[in-house]
Design a protein around this motif. Structure first.
Motif, PDB file in Angstrom:
ATOM      1  N   ALA A  73     -13.564  -6.388   1.164  1.00  0.00           N
ATOM      2  CA  ALA A  73     -12.691  -4.160   1.992  1.00  0.00           C
ATOM      3  C   ALA A  73     -12.183  -3.948   1.152  1.00  0.00           C
ATOM      4  CB  ALA A  73     -13.480  -4.620   3.131  1.00  0.00           C
ATOM      5  N   SER A  74     -10.920  -4.346   0.970  1.00  0.00           N
ATOM      6  CA  SER A  74      -9.789  -3.367   0.674  1.00  0.00           C
ATOM      7  C   SER A  74      -8.563  -4.796  -0.318  1.00  0.00           C
ATOM      8  CB  SER A  74      -9.018  -3.531   2.140  1.00  0.00           C
ATOM      9  OG  SER A  74      -8.677  -4.619   3.024  1.00  0.00           O
ATOM     10  N   ALA A  75      -7.330  -3.898  -0.915  1.00  0.00           N
ATOM     11  CA  ALA A  75      -6.683  -4.697  -1.783  1.00  0.00           C
ATOM     12  C   ALA A  75      -6.633  -6.489  -0.621  1.00  0.00           C
ATOM     13  CB  ALA A  75      -5.848  -4.461  -2.061  1.00  0.00           C
ATOM     14  N   ALA A  76      -5.430  -5.538   1.049  1.00  0.00           N
ATOM     15  CA  ALA A  76      -5.352  -6.488   1.882  1.00  0.00           C
ATOM     16  C   ALA A  76      -6.169  -8.080   1.711  1.00  0.00           C
ATOM     17  CB  ALA A  76      -4.839  -5.775   2.786  1.00  0.00           C
ATOM     18  N   GLU A  77      -7.518  -7.828   2.122  1.00  0.00           N
ATOM     19  CA  GLU A  77      -8.687  -8.778   2.544  1.00  0.00           C
ATOM     20  C   GLU A  77      -8.497  -9.269   0.978  1.00  0.00           C
ATOM     21  OE1 GLU A  77     -11.472 -10.743   3.634  1.00  0.00           O
ATOM     22  OE2 GLU A  77     -10.062  -9.515   4.581  1.00  0.00           O
ATOM     23  N   VAL A  78      -8.035  -9.328  -0.355  1.00  0.00           N
ATOM     24  CA  VAL A  78      -8.399  -9.821  -1.788  1.00  0.00           C
ATOM     25  C   VAL A  78      -6.988 -10.865  -1.645  1.00  0.00           C
ATOM     26  CG1 VAL A  78      -7.752 -10.059  -3.808  1.00  0.00           C
ATOM     27  CG2 VAL A  78      -9.344  -8.304  -2.869  1.00  0.00           C
ATOM     28  N   LEU A  79      -6.008 -10.193  -1.159  1.00  0.00           N
ATOM     29  CA  LEU A  79      -4.557 -10.568  -1.352  1.00  0.00           C
ATOM     30  C   LEU A  79      -5.183 -11.816   0.579  1.00  0.00           C
ATOM     31  CD1 LEU A  79      -2.252  -7.691  -0.901  1.00  0.00           C
ATOM     32  CD2 LEU A  79      -2.325 -10.067  -2.890  1.00  0.00           C
ATOM     33  N   ARG A  80      -5.339 -11.442   1.331  1.00  0.00           N
ATOM     34  CA  ARG A  80      -5.678 -12.927   2.527  1.00  0.00           C
ATOM     35  C   ARG A  80      -6.439 -13.844   2.271  1.00  0.00           C
ATOM     36  NH1 ARG A  80      -5.031  -8.163   6.187  1.00  0.00           N
ATOM     37  NH2 ARG A  80      -7.384  -7.780   5.875  1.00  0.00           N
ATOM     38  N   LEU A  81      -7.719 -14.179   1.205  1.00  0.00           N
ATOM     39  CA  LEU A  81      -8.541 -15.000   1.159  1.00  0.00           C
ATOM     40  C   LEU A  81      -7.845 -15.595   0.090  1.00  0.00           C
ATOM     41  CD1 LEU A  81     -12.608 -12.401   0.589  1.00  0.00           C
ATOM     42  CD2 LEU A  81     -11.298 -14.165   2.068  1.00  0.00           C
ATOM     43  N   ALA A  82      -7.088 -15.149  -1.230  1.00  0.00           N
ATOM     44  CA  ALA A  82      -6.518 -15.912  -1.766  1.00  0.00           C
ATOM     45  C   ALA A  82      -5.056 -16.239  -1.140  1.00  0.00           C
ATOM     46  CB  ALA A  82      -5.200 -14.746  -2.943  1.00  0.00           C
ATOM     47  N   ALA A  83      -5.048 -16.039   0.029  1.00  0.00           N
ATOM     48  CA  ALA A  83      -4.309 -17.098   0.649  1.00  0.00           C
ATOM     49  C   ALA A  83      -4.589 -18.128   1.240  1.00  0.00           C
ATOM     50  CB  ALA A  83      -3.322 -16.740   1.860  1.00  0.00           C
ATOM     51  N   GLU A  84      -6.023 -18.066   1.585  1.00  0.00           N
ATOM     52  CA  GLU A  84      -7.068 -18.707   1.861  1.00  0.00           C
ATOM     53  C   GLU A  84      -6.590 -19.815   0.939  1.00  0.00           C
ATOM     54  OE1 GLU A  84      -9.873 -17.356   3.827  1.00  0.00           O
ATOM     55  OE2 GLU A  84      -8.979 -16.261   5.500  1.00  0.00           O
ATOM     56  N   ALA A  85      -7.447 -19.388  -0.181  1.00  0.00           N
ATOM     57  CA  ALA A  85      -7.660 -20.330  -1.073  1.00  0.00           C
ATOM     58  C   ALA A  85      -6.187 -21.184  -1.669  1.00  0.00           C
ATOM     59  CB  ALA A  85      -7.680 -19.630  -2.843  1.00  0.00           C
ATOM     60  N   ALA A  86      -4.968 -20.896  -2.050  1.00  0.00           N
ATOM     61  CA  ALA A  86      -3.558 -20.983  -2.245  1.00  0.00           C
ATOM     62  C   ALA A  86      -4.169 -22.731  -0.615  1.00  0.00           C
ATOM     63  CB  ALA A  86      -3.341 -20.351  -1.632  1.00  0.00           C
TER      64      ALA A  86
END
Length: 312
Positions: A73-86
């Motif tokens: 939904a947003s840039a913040a959501e992309v970063l949260r998904l990236a945090a989950e992936a890491a």
């Protein structure tokens, strides 16, 4: 018919949906789906009202807009998904006396006729000392696009007080969000002479994420970056030419206050970090990519023929 009339009256004074109004509800729905919880009717109604969702009536059919979880939904959501992936990436913790072996690709090219910038393309293998106490090996190779470039191999020591922290140093960095905010701001002050803490944090993050780090710290940095102002999403290609979803922060760090754009680029499906980009008017475009590191005990046998020289 009474039910339909009540539903029509319920949404009669609600604004029509826009991207800004839908984003909060969409993010909440994605979070609910990942948590595998069944939304309650009352909770769903609150989500619809808070996000400005409007039920449309056509020929007696209620149409509700739905979203694909794969589309953030947003840039913040992309970063949260990236945090989950890491956080989900298996990673054997290396010993201090080992090396991290990975490939780094960097490309520089001009933008809009910028003079004296590139193009250049560097493909390099790096054997990085985990604790920084031993010389690390850098092997630069001619790229396929520029086979005339010179190949060279170097053993480099870590310069005291210069360069980024070693992997072993990053182990001691905090993952608590408030403590990490202060740590990155302190590190960023050395990189940008600016009082804006958000800029210092972002610049510090782009500086250290170009090298391997503990996955928990990488995840914590992405979570913190998600709270910073001025971030947006776009589609960019990394230094290998792979297209990804990027989170970009816009700032006026360019020459004469020109607007610069610093980006992290993630895989569109897994949200694993692919690399980054910096675009500065008057200085051109720089791209970098880094592969997942392998842990090794020793340097290649051919490195014994090299003499240590220079520092990182």
């Amino acid at each position: 018919m009474n039910d339909l009339t009540e539903l029509r009256d319920l949404f009669a004074d609600k604004a029509h949906p826009t991207a800004d109004r839908l984003a909060p509800a969409r993010t909440a729905l994605l979070a609910e789906a990942r948590a595998k919880r069944r939304p309650r009717a009352a909770g769903l109604r609150r989500l619809m009202l808070a996000g400005g969702l409007v039920a449309a009536m056509a020929a007696g059919v209620i149409v509700v807009q739905t979203f694909k979880p794969a589309a953030p939904a947003s840039a913040a959501e992309v970063l949260r998904l990236a945090a989950e992936a890491a956080s989900a990436t298996p990673w054997p913790e290396p010993r201090d006396d080992q090396y991290l072996h990975y490939e780094r690709i960097a490309e520089t090219r001009s933008e809009n006729g910028v003079p004296n910038v590139g193009p250049r393309h560097i493909t390099g293998e790096v054997w990085e000392s985990v604790d920084g106490s031993r010389p690390e090996l850098w092997w630069y190779k001619p790229s396929k696009s520029r086979p005339q470039n010179r190949e060279y191999k170097k053993l480099l020591t870590r310069c005291p007080g210069r360069g980024g922290p070693a992997y072993a140093d990053l182990r001691g960095w905090p993952t608590d969000q408030e403590q990490l905010r202060h740590k990155l701001a302190e590190h960023g002050k050395k990189m940008v002479l600016k009082k804006d803490i958000a800029t210092q944090i972002w610049r510090a993050g782009t500086g250290i994420l170009g090298s391997p780090m503990p996955p928990k710290l990488q995840a914590a940095i992405f979570k913190l970056a998600a709270t910073l102002p001025g971030i947006e999403t776009e589609e960019l290609k990394d230094a290998t030419g792979k297209s990804g979803i990027a989170v970009t922060r816009v700032d006026n760090l360019g020459p004469g206050g020109a607007i610069s754009r610093e980006s992290f680029i993630f895989d569109k499906t897994s949200y694993v970090l692919l690399g980054g980009q910096e675009l500065v008017p008057g200085q051109g475009r720089e791209l970098w990519s880094i592969t997942r590191p392998q842990i090794t005990d020793v340097l290649p046998a051919w490195s014994t023929s090299l003499k240590p020289g220079g520092c990182v």
